[in-house]
Scaffold this motif. Structure first.
Motif, mmCIF file in Angstrom:
data_model
loop_
_atom_site.group_PDB
_atom_site.id
_atom_site.type_symbol
_atom_site.label_atom_id
_atom_site.label_comp_id
_atom_site.label_asym_id
_atom_site.label_seq_id
_atom_site.Cartn_x
_atom_site.Cartn_y
_atom_site.Cartn_z
ATOM 1 N N ALA A 208 0.830 -1.208 0.000
ATOM 2 C CA ALA A 208 0.000 0.000 0.000
ATOM 3 C C ALA A 208 0.865 1.258 0.000
ATOM 4 O O ALA A 208 0.552 2.247 -0.672
ATOM 5 C CB ALA A 208 -0.929 -0.001 1.204
ATOM 6 N N GLY A 209 1.967 1.229 0.743
ATOM 7 C CA GLY A 209 2.862 2.374 0.798
ATOM 8 C C GLY A 209 3.513 2.653 -0.539
ATOM 9 O O GLY A 209 3.645 3.806 -0.962
ATOM 10 N N ARG A 210 3.937 1.602 -1.229
ATOM 11 C CA ARG A 210 4.551 1.770 -2.557
ATOM 12 C C ARG A 210 3.538 2.305 -3.552
ATOM 13 O O ARG A 210 3.847 3.184 -4.363
ATOM 14 C CB ARG A 210 5.132 0.440 -3.043
ATOM 15 N N GLN A 211 2.308 1.803 -3.490
ATOM 16 C CA GLN A 211 1.257 2.279 -4.395
ATOM 17 C C GLN A 211 0.939 3.748 -4.129
ATOM 18 O O GLN A 211 0.756 4.533 -5.058
ATOM 19 C CB GLN A 211 -0.001 1.433 -4.239
ATOM 20 N N ARG A 212 0.878 4.130 -2.869
ATOM 21 C CA ARG A 212 0.596 5.516 -2.500
ATOM 22 C C ARG A 212 1.702 6.441 -3.005
ATOM 23 O O ARG A 212 1.440 7.509 -3.556
ATOM 24 C CB ARG A 212 0.456 5.600 -0.979
ATOM 25 N N LYS A 213 2.943 6.027 -2.850
ATOM 26 C CA LYS A 213 4.080 6.834 -3.287
ATOM 27 C C LYS A 213 4.079 6.963 -4.811
ATOM 28 O O LYS A 213 4.309 8.043 -5.357
ATOM 29 C CB LYS A 213 5.386 6.229 -2.808
ATOM 30 N N ALA A 214 3.812 5.860 -5.509
ATOM 31 C CA ALA A 214 3.770 5.895 -6.964
ATOM 32 C C ALA A 214 2.632 6.797 -7.454
ATOM 33 O O ALA A 214 2.801 7.550 -8.418
ATOM 34 C CB ALA A 214 3.591 4.485 -7.521
ATOM 35 N N GLY A 215 1.498 6.737 -6.771
ATOM 36 C CA GLY A 215 0.364 7.586 -7.138
ATOM 37 C C GLY A 215 0.685 9.052 -6.987
ATOM 38 O O GLY A 215 0.321 9.884 -7.822
ATOM 39 N N LYS A 216 1.406 9.420 -5.927
ATOM 40 C CA LYS A 216 1.791 10.812 -5.723
ATOM 41 C C LYS A 216 2.755 11.275 -6.804
ATOM 42 O O LYS A 216 2.654 12.400 -7.301
ATOM 43 C CB LYS A 216 2.438 11.000 -4.347
ATOM 44 N N LEU A 217 3.692 10.413 -7.184
ATOM 45 C CA LEU A 217 4.655 10.773 -8.215
ATOM 46 C C LEU A 217 4.007 10.967 -9.574
ATOM 47 O O LEU A 217 4.423 11.816 -10.357
ATOM 48 C CB LEU A 217 5.749 9.697 -8.313
ATOM 49 N N LEU A 218 2.957 10.185 -9.845
ATOM 50 C CA LEU A 218 2.257 10.264 -11.130
ATOM 51 C C LEU A 218 1.140 11.297 -11.120
ATOM 52 O O LEU A 218 0.505 11.527 -12.151
ATOM 53 C CB LEU A 218 1.703 8.892 -11.505
ATOM 54 N N GLY A 219 0.890 11.908 -9.979
ATOM 55 C CA GLY A 219 -0.154 12.924 -9.882
ATOM 56 C C GLY A 219 -1.557 12.362 -9.795
ATOM 57 O O GLY A 219 -2.527 13.031 -10.111
ATOM 58 N N ILE A 220 -1.672 11.127 -9.366
ATOM 59 C CA ILE A 220 -2.964 10.498 -9.194
ATOM 60 C C ILE A 220 -3.366 10.618 -7.729
ATOM 61 O O ILE A 220 -2.548 10.442 -6.850
ATOM 62 C CB ILE A 220 -2.907 8.998 -9.586
ATOM 63 N N LYS A 221 -4.652 10.916 -7.493
ATOM 64 C CA LYS A 221 -5.088 11.056 -6.104
ATOM 65 C C LYS A 221 -4.990 9.765 -5.441
ATOM 66 O O LYS A 221 -5.088 8.922 -5.000
ATOM 67 C CB LYS A 221 -6.497 11.601 -6.018
#
Length: 53
Positions: A40-53
């Motif tokens: 979940a942490g990796r997905q959250r970090k990747a989402g922030k980098l890609l500009g996805i909420k």
């Protein structure tokens, strides 16, 4: 078939990962690299980098 006892002592638990030091090792790696070790942490970090909420 015998039932498994659900008797627990409040505040007392055992974690084999914590006893072996796996938890602290993962934490140190995550802090050093800045990359979370949980899915979940990796997905959250990747989402922030890609500009996805």
């Amino acid at each position: 078939m015998a039932k498994k006892s659900s008797f627990k002592i409040p505040g007392l638990s055992f974690s084999w990962k914590r006893a072996l030091g796996i938890t602290s090792a993962k934490r140190k790696i995550a802090k050093a690299t800045g990359i979370p070790t949980t899915k979940a942490g990796r997905q959250r970090k990747a989402g922030k980098l890609l500009g996805i909420k």
